[in-house]
Design a protein around this motif. Structure first.
Motif, PDB file in Angstrom:
ATOM      1  N   GLU A   1       0.829  -1.198   0.000  1.00 59.41           N
ATOM      2  CA  GLU A   1       0.000   0.000   0.000  1.00 59.41           C
ATOM      3  C   GLU A   1       0.870   1.257   0.000  1.00 59.41           C
ATOM      4  O   GLU A   1       0.571   2.231  -0.713  1.00 59.41           O
ATOM      5  CB  GLU A   1      -0.925  -0.010   1.222  1.00 59.41           C
ATOM      6  CG  GLU A   1      -2.041  -1.042   1.175  1.00 59.41           C
ATOM      7  CD  GLU A   1      -1.664  -2.365   1.834  1.00 59.41           C
ATOM      8  OE1 GLU A   1      -2.555  -3.070   2.306  1.00 59.41           O
ATOM      9  OE2 GLU A   1      -0.444  -2.686   1.857  1.00 59.41           O
TER      10      GLU A   1
ATOM     11  N   TYR B   1      -0.782   6.718  -5.992  1.00 58.09           N
ATOM     12  CA  TYR B   1      -2.112   6.208  -5.628  1.00 58.09           C
ATOM     13  C   TYR B   1      -2.323   6.446  -4.136  1.00 58.09           C
ATOM     14  O   TYR B   1      -2.060   5.577  -3.298  1.00 58.09           O
ATOM     15  CB  TYR B   1      -2.234   4.729  -5.970  1.00 58.09           C
ATOM     16  CG  TYR B   1      -2.022   4.423  -7.435  1.00 58.09           C
ATOM     17  CD1 TYR B   1      -2.989   4.752  -8.379  1.00 58.09           C
ATOM     18  CD2 TYR B   1      -0.850   3.806  -7.869  1.00 58.09           C
ATOM     19  CE1 TYR B   1      -2.805   4.483  -9.725  1.00 58.09           C
ATOM     20  CE2 TYR B   1      -0.651   3.524  -9.208  1.00 58.09           C
ATOM     21  CZ  TYR B   1      -1.628   3.863 -10.133  1.00 58.09           C
ATOM     22  OH  TYR B   1      -1.426   3.592 -11.468  1.00 58.09           O
TER      23      TYR B   1
ATOM     24  N   ILE C   1      -5.050   6.949  -2.252  1.00 59.07           N
ATOM     25  CA  ILE C   1      -6.169   6.289  -1.585  1.00 59.07           C
ATOM     26  C   ILE C   1      -6.268   4.863  -2.119  1.00 59.07           C
ATOM     27  O   ILE C   1      -6.547   4.659  -3.308  1.00 59.07           O
ATOM     28  CB  ILE C   1      -7.501   7.037  -1.827  1.00 59.07           C
ATOM     29  CG1 ILE C   1      -7.337   8.539  -1.559  1.00 59.07           C
ATOM     30  CG2 ILE C   1      -8.601   6.434  -0.964  1.00 59.07           C
ATOM     31  CD1 ILE C   1      -6.935   8.884  -0.147  1.00 59.07           C
ATOM     32  N   VAL C   2      -6.035   3.900  -1.259  1.00 56.45           N
ATOM     33  CA  VAL C   2      -5.981   2.494  -1.669  1.00 56.45           C
ATOM     34  C   VAL C   2      -7.068   1.708  -0.947  1.00 56.45           C
ATOM     35  O   VAL C   2      -7.284   1.887   0.260  1.00 56.45           O
ATOM     36  CB  VAL C   2      -4.592   1.888  -1.369  1.00 56.45           C
ATOM     37  CG1 VAL C   2      -4.585   0.382  -1.627  1.00 56.45           C
ATOM     38  CG2 VAL C   2      -3.530   2.579  -2.214  1.00 56.45           C
ATOM     39  N   ALA C   3      -7.727   0.817  -1.691  1.00 59.75           N
ATOM     40  CA  ALA C   3      -8.735  -0.073  -1.117  1.00 59.75           C
ATOM     41  C   ALA C   3      -8.237  -1.504  -1.164  1.00 59.75           C
ATOM     42  O   ALA C   3      -7.686  -1.949  -2.169  1.00 59.75           O
ATOM     43  CB  ALA C   3     -10.048   0.038  -1.889  1.00 59.75           C
TER      44      ALA C   3
ATOM     45  N   ILE D   1     -10.853   0.978   2.809  1.00 61.90           N
ATOM     46  CA  ILE D   1     -10.164   2.061   2.095  1.00 61.90           C
ATOM     47  C   ILE D   1      -9.317   2.850   3.085  1.00 61.90           C
ATOM     48  O   ILE D   1      -9.795   3.212   4.165  1.00 61.90           O
ATOM     49  CB  ILE D   1     -11.182   2.983   1.390  1.00 61.90           C
ATOM     50  CG1 ILE D   1     -12.035   2.178   0.406  1.00 61.90           C
ATOM     51  CG2 ILE D   1     -10.466   4.131   0.671  1.00 61.90           C
ATOM     52  CD1 ILE D   1     -13.152   2.984  -0.257  1.00 61.90           C
TER      53      ILE D   1
ATOM     54  N   HIS E   1      -5.864   5.843   3.613  1.00 60.37           N
ATOM     55  CA  HIS E   1      -4.888   6.801   3.088  1.00 60.37           C
ATOM     56  C   HIS E   1      -3.537   6.094   3.132  1.00 60.37           C
ATOM     57  O   HIS E   1      -2.896   6.002   4.194  1.00 60.37           O
ATOM     58  CB  HIS E   1      -4.883   8.072   3.937  1.00 60.37           C
ATOM     59  CG  HIS E   1      -6.162   8.846   3.867  1.00 60.37           C
ATOM     60  ND1 HIS E   1      -6.449   9.722   2.840  1.00 60.37           N
ATOM     61  CD2 HIS E   1      -7.239   8.873   4.695  1.00 60.37           C
ATOM     62  CE1 HIS E   1      -7.633  10.271   3.037  1.00 60.37           C
ATOM     63  NE2 HIS E   1      -8.149   9.769   4.156  1.00 60.37           N
TER      64      HIS E   1
ATOM     65  N   PRO F   1     -11.491   5.328  -3.832  1.00 63.87           N
ATOM     66  CA  PRO F   1     -10.078   4.966  -3.949  1.00 63.87           C
ATOM     67  C   PRO F   1      -9.500   5.291  -5.314  1.00 63.87           C
ATOM     68  O   PRO F   1     -10.216   5.435  -6.297  1.00 63.87           O
ATOM     69  CB  PRO F   1     -10.113   3.449  -3.723  1.00 63.87           C
ATOM     70  CG  PRO F   1     -11.445   3.027  -4.261  1.00 63.87           C
ATOM     71  CD  PRO F   1     -12.381   4.156  -3.918  1.00 63.87           C
TER      72      PRO F   1
ATOM     73  N   TRP G   1     -11.235   3.809 -10.556  1.00 64.55           N
ATOM     74  CA  TRP G   1     -10.029   3.365  -9.863  1.00 64.55           C
ATOM     75  C   TRP G   1      -9.379   2.249 -10.673  1.00 64.55           C
ATOM     76  O   TRP G   1     -10.025   1.597 -11.493  1.00 64.55           O
ATOM     77  CB  TRP G   1     -10.374   2.849  -8.462  1.00 64.55           C
ATOM     78  CG  TRP G   1     -11.557   1.929  -8.452  1.00 64.55           C
ATOM     79  CD1 TRP G   1     -11.623   0.621  -8.864  1.00 64.55           C
ATOM     80  CD2 TRP G   1     -12.878   2.265  -8.035  1.00 64.55           C
ATOM     81  NE1 TRP G   1     -12.878   0.122  -8.725  1.00 64.55           N
ATOM     82  CE2 TRP G   1     -13.686   1.110  -8.213  1.00 64.55           C
ATOM     83  CE3 TRP G   1     -13.468   3.434  -7.511  1.00 64.55           C
ATOM     84  CZ2 TRP G   1     -15.040   1.087  -7.896  1.00 64.55           C
ATOM     85  CZ3 TRP G   1     -14.821   3.399  -7.205  1.00 64.55           C
ATOM     86  CH2 TRP G   1     -15.578   2.246  -7.386  1.00 64.55           C
TER      87      TRP G   1
ATOM     88  N   SER H   1      -4.548  -4.005   4.257  1.00 66.21           N
ATOM     89  CA  SER H   1      -5.889  -3.529   3.903  1.00 66.21           C
ATOM     90  C   SER H   1      -6.782  -4.680   3.451  1.00 66.21           C
ATOM     91  O   SER H   1      -7.981  -4.713   3.764  1.00 66.21           O
ATOM     92  CB  SER H   1      -5.810  -2.462   2.813  1.00 66.21           C
ATOM     93  OG  SER H   1      -5.270  -2.980   1.612  1.00 66.21           O
TER      94      SER H   1
END
Length: 224
Positions: free
Chosen positions: A11, A19, A21-23, A43, A45, A116, A151, A165
Protein backbone atom coordinates in the motif's frame (compact mmCIF):
# COMPACT_ATOMS: atom_id res chain seq x y z
CA UNK A 1 6.38 -21.54 11.84
CA UNK A 2 3.59 -18.95 12.03
CA UNK A 3 2.88 -16.96 8.90
CA UNK A 4 4.23 -13.41 8.88
CA UNK A 5 1.63 -10.77 9.64
CA UNK A 6 0.40 -8.67 6.70
CA UNK A 7 1.89 -5.19 6.39
CA UNK A 8 1.28 -1.93 4.55
CA UNK A 9 4.40 -2.37 2.40
CA UNK A 10 2.59 -2.62 -0.91
CA UNK A 11 0.00 0.00 0.00
CA UNK A 12 2.85 2.41 0.79
CA UNK A 13 4.57 1.52 -2.46
CA UNK A 14 1.37 2.38 -4.30
CA UNK A 15 1.19 5.69 -2.44
CA UNK A 16 4.72 6.46 -3.60
CA UNK A 17 3.56 5.82 -7.17
CA UNK A 18 0.78 8.40 -6.77
CA UNK A 19 -2.11 6.21 -5.63
CA UNK A 20 -2.87 8.02 -2.39
CA UNK A 21 -6.17 6.29 -1.59
CA UNK A 22 -5.98 2.49 -1.67
CA UNK A 23 -8.73 -0.07 -1.12
CA UNK A 24 -8.24 -3.66 -0.05
CA UNK A 25 -10.95 -6.08 -1.20
CA UNK A 26 -11.62 -9.74 -0.36
CA UNK A 27 -14.49 -12.22 -0.55
CA UNK A 28 -15.82 -14.96 1.70
CA UNK A 29 -18.37 -17.68 1.06
CA UNK A 30 -17.29 -18.56 -2.47
CA UNK A 31 -17.33 -22.33 -1.85
CA UNK A 32 -20.33 -22.50 0.46
CA UNK A 33 -23.45 -24.50 -0.41
CA UNK A 34 -25.76 -22.04 1.34
CA UNK A 35 -25.90 -18.37 2.14
CA UNK A 36 -24.47 -15.36 0.31
CA UNK A 37 -21.10 -14.54 -1.09
CA UNK A 38 -19.82 -11.52 0.82
CA UNK A 39 -17.18 -8.97 -0.13
CA UNK A 40 -15.36 -6.68 2.26
CA UNK A 41 -13.77 -3.38 1.28
CA UNK A 42 -11.38 -1.31 3.42
CA UNK A 43 -10.16 2.06 2.09
CA UNK A 44 -7.13 3.79 3.60
CA UNK A 45 -4.89 6.80 3.09
CA UNK A 46 -2.01 4.60 1.97
CA UNK A 47 0.82 7.03 2.61
CA UNK A 48 -0.15 7.98 6.15
CA UNK A 49 -2.01 4.97 7.59
CA UNK A 50 -0.28 3.24 10.47
CA UNK A 51 -0.11 -0.52 11.04
CA UNK A 52 -3.00 -2.02 12.98
CA UNK A 53 -1.88 -4.87 15.26
CA UNK A 54 -3.42 -8.31 15.33
CA UNK A 55 -5.05 -8.29 11.89
CA UNK A 56 -4.46 -11.35 9.70
CA UNK A 57 -6.33 -13.18 6.98
CA UNK A 58 -9.66 -14.02 8.61
CA UNK A 59 -9.13 -17.78 8.16
CA UNK A 60 -6.13 -17.59 10.51
CA UNK A 61 -8.02 -15.96 13.40
CA UNK A 62 -10.34 -17.48 15.97
CA UNK A 63 -13.96 -16.23 15.76
CA UNK A 64 -13.75 -14.25 19.01
CA UNK A 65 -10.55 -12.53 17.84
CA UNK A 66 -12.10 -11.63 14.47
CA UNK A 67 -15.16 -10.16 16.16
CA UNK A 68 -13.04 -8.14 18.58
CA UNK A 69 -11.04 -6.68 15.68
CA UNK A 70 -14.05 -5.30 13.79
CA UNK A 71 -14.45 -2.02 15.74
CA UNK A 72 -10.71 -1.36 15.52
CA UNK A 73 -10.70 -1.98 11.75
CA UNK A 74 -13.72 0.28 11.20
CA UNK A 75 -12.06 3.05 13.24
CA UNK A 76 -8.73 2.55 11.43
CA UNK A 77 -10.16 2.62 7.91
CA UNK A 78 -11.01 5.86 6.16
CA UNK A 79 -14.04 4.01 4.77
CA UNK A 80 -15.26 0.42 4.81
CA UNK A 81 -18.23 -1.72 3.85
CA UNK A 82 -19.40 -5.28 3.24
CA UNK A 83 -21.63 -6.24 0.31
CA UNK A 84 -23.56 -9.46 -0.20
CA UNK A 85 -25.09 -11.43 -3.05
CA UNK A 86 -27.77 -13.96 -2.15
CA UNK A 87 -28.05 -17.63 -3.02
CA UNK A 88 -30.85 -16.76 -5.45
CA UNK A 89 -28.61 -14.22 -7.17
CA UNK A 90 -25.80 -16.77 -7.39
CA UNK A 91 -28.21 -19.23 -9.02
CA UNK A 92 -29.50 -16.58 -11.42
CA UNK A 93 -26.24 -15.01 -12.64
CA UNK A 94 -23.50 -17.42 -11.61
CA UNK A 95 -20.79 -17.14 -9.00
CA UNK A 96 -18.57 -14.66 -10.85
CA UNK A 97 -21.49 -12.34 -11.55
CA UNK A 98 -22.62 -12.61 -7.93
CA UNK A 99 -19.14 -11.81 -6.64
CA UNK A 100 -19.06 -8.74 -8.87
CA UNK A 101 -22.53 -7.70 -7.64
CA UNK A 102 -21.55 -8.08 -3.98
CA UNK A 103 -18.23 -6.36 -4.56
CA UNK A 104 -19.77 -3.40 -6.32
CA UNK A 105 -22.38 -3.05 -3.58
CA UNK A 106 -19.56 -2.83 -1.04
CA UNK A 107 -17.49 -0.47 -3.22
CA UNK A 108 -20.45 1.83 -3.82
CA UNK A 109 -21.10 2.14 -0.08
CA UNK A 110 -17.46 2.67 0.89
CA UNK A 111 -16.64 4.97 -2.04
CA UNK A 112 -19.56 7.22 -1.10
CA UNK A 113 -17.35 8.23 1.85
CA UNK A 114 -13.98 8.10 0.10
CA UNK A 115 -13.30 6.94 -3.46
CA UNK A 116 -10.08 4.97 -3.95
CA UNK A 117 -7.45 5.48 -6.61
CA UNK A 118 -6.39 1.83 -6.56
CA UNK A 119 -8.06 -1.43 -5.50
CA UNK A 120 -6.04 -4.47 -4.37
CA UNK A 121 -8.13 -7.57 -5.08
CA UNK A 122 -7.15 -10.86 -3.47
CA UNK A 123 -6.53 -13.78 -5.83
CA UNK A 124 -5.77 -14.06 -9.54
CA UNK A 125 -9.18 -13.28 -11.10
CA UNK A 126 -10.64 -9.80 -11.47
CA UNK A 127 -14.27 -10.56 -10.67
CA UNK A 128 -14.85 -6.99 -9.45
CA UNK A 129 -14.50 -4.93 -12.63
CA UNK A 130 -17.51 -4.35 -14.83
CA UNK A 131 -17.45 -6.12 -18.21
CA UNK A 132 -17.68 -3.93 -21.29
CA UNK A 133 -20.83 -5.77 -22.36
CA UNK A 134 -23.53 -6.95 -20.00
CA UNK A 135 -22.81 -10.57 -20.84
CA UNK A 136 -21.99 -12.44 -17.65
CA UNK A 137 -21.19 -15.64 -19.54
CA UNK A 138 -18.53 -13.82 -21.54
CA UNK A 139 -17.23 -12.23 -18.37
CA UNK A 140 -17.03 -15.58 -16.60
CA UNK A 141 -15.02 -16.93 -19.54
CA UNK A 142 -12.66 -13.91 -19.33
CA UNK A 143 -13.58 -12.92 -22.90
CA UNK A 144 -14.93 -9.42 -22.27
CA UNK A 145 -12.29 -6.86 -21.23
CA UNK A 146 -12.96 -4.78 -18.13
CA UNK A 147 -14.71 -1.46 -18.54
CA UNK A 148 -13.12 1.73 -17.26
CA UNK A 149 -13.58 2.32 -13.54
CA UNK A 150 -12.77 5.44 -11.52
CA UNK A 151 -10.03 3.36 -9.86
CA UNK A 152 -7.39 0.93 -11.05
CA UNK A 153 -7.97 -2.67 -9.94
CA UNK A 154 -5.16 -5.19 -9.69
CA UNK A 155 -5.29 -8.77 -8.47
CA UNK A 156 -2.61 -10.02 -6.11
CA UNK A 157 -2.22 -13.67 -5.11
CA UNK A 158 -2.30 -14.15 -1.33
CA UNK A 159 -2.99 -10.47 -0.79
CA UNK A 160 -5.05 -11.46 2.25
CA UNK A 161 -1.82 -12.83 3.75
CA UNK A 162 0.48 -9.96 2.83
CA UNK A 163 -1.52 -6.71 2.44
CA UNK A 164 -2.99 -5.30 5.62
CA UNK A 165 -5.89 -3.53 3.90
CA UNK A 166 -6.98 -6.79 2.24
CA UNK A 167 -6.62 -8.80 5.45
CA UNK A 168 -8.75 -6.21 7.24
CA UNK A 169 -11.39 -6.44 4.51
CA UNK A 170 -11.44 -10.23 4.86
CA UNK A 171 -12.10 -9.92 8.61
CA UNK A 172 -15.04 -7.55 8.09
CA UNK A 173 -16.58 -9.80 5.43
CA UNK A 174 -16.08 -13.00 7.43
CA UNK A 175 -17.56 -11.63 10.65
CA UNK A 176 -20.60 -10.14 8.91
CA UNK A 177 -21.30 -13.26 6.85
CA UNK A 178 -20.81 -15.58 9.85
CA UNK A 179 -23.29 -13.47 11.78
CA UNK A 180 -25.83 -13.84 8.99
CA UNK A 181 -25.38 -17.62 8.86
CA UNK A 182 -25.62 -17.94 12.64
CA UNK A 183 -28.89 -16.01 12.55
CA UNK A 184 -30.25 -18.22 9.78
CA UNK A 185 -29.24 -21.30 11.75
CA UNK A 186 -31.89 -20.45 14.34
CA UNK A 187 -34.53 -20.70 11.63
CA UNK A 188 -33.05 -23.87 10.09
CA UNK A 189 -31.35 -25.73 12.97
CA UNK A 190 -30.97 -29.05 11.13
CA UNK A 191 -28.24 -27.80 8.80
CA UNK A 192 -25.65 -26.74 11.38
CA UNK A 193 -25.00 -23.35 9.82
CA UNK A 194 -23.87 -21.91 13.17
CA UNK A 195 -20.75 -24.08 12.87
CA UNK A 196 -20.30 -24.94 9.17
CA UNK A 197 -21.36 -21.48 7.91
CA UNK A 198 -23.06 -23.12 4.93
CA UNK A 199 -20.06 -25.10 3.71
CA UNK A 200 -20.40 -28.70 2.52
CA UNK A 201 -19.68 -30.75 5.62
CA UNK A 202 -20.83 -34.37 5.74
CA UNK A 203 -23.60 -33.54 8.23
CA UNK A 204 -24.77 -30.55 6.17
CA UNK A 205 -25.02 -32.62 2.98
CA UNK A 206 -26.82 -35.38 4.89
CA UNK A 207 -29.38 -32.86 6.17
CA UNK A 208 -29.96 -31.58 2.63
CA UNK A 209 -30.48 -35.15 1.41
CA UNK A 210 -32.99 -35.81 4.17
CA UNK A 211 -34.92 -32.52 4.20
CA UNK A 212 -34.22 -30.94 0.83
CA UNK A 213 -32.69 -27.51 0.20
CA UNK A 214 -33.97 -24.27 1.67
CA UNK A 215 -34.35 -20.97 -0.16
CA UNK A 216 -30.90 -20.09 1.20
CA UNK A 217 -29.20 -23.00 -0.58
CA UNK A 218 -27.56 -22.53 -3.98
CA UNK A 219 -29.88 -24.84 -5.86
CA UNK A 220 -27.87 -24.88 -9.08
CA UNK A 221 -24.92 -26.37 -7.14
CA UNK A 222 -24.22 -30.03 -6.47
CA UNK A 223 -25.65 -30.10 -2.96
CA UNK A 224 -25.62 -33.84 -2.29
Amino acid sequence: MAAAAPTLAWERELAAQGYAIVAGCDEVGRGSLAGPVSVGVVIIHAGTASEIPGVKDSKLLRPAVREALVPAIVDWAAASAVGHSSAQEIDAIGLVGALRLAGNRAMAEAAATLSPDFVILDGNQDWLSEPVQGDLDLFAANVAPAAAQPWLTQTRIKADMTCLSVAAASVLAKVERDGMMTGLARQFPSFGWESNMGYGTVSHRAAIAEQGPTDYHRKTWRLI
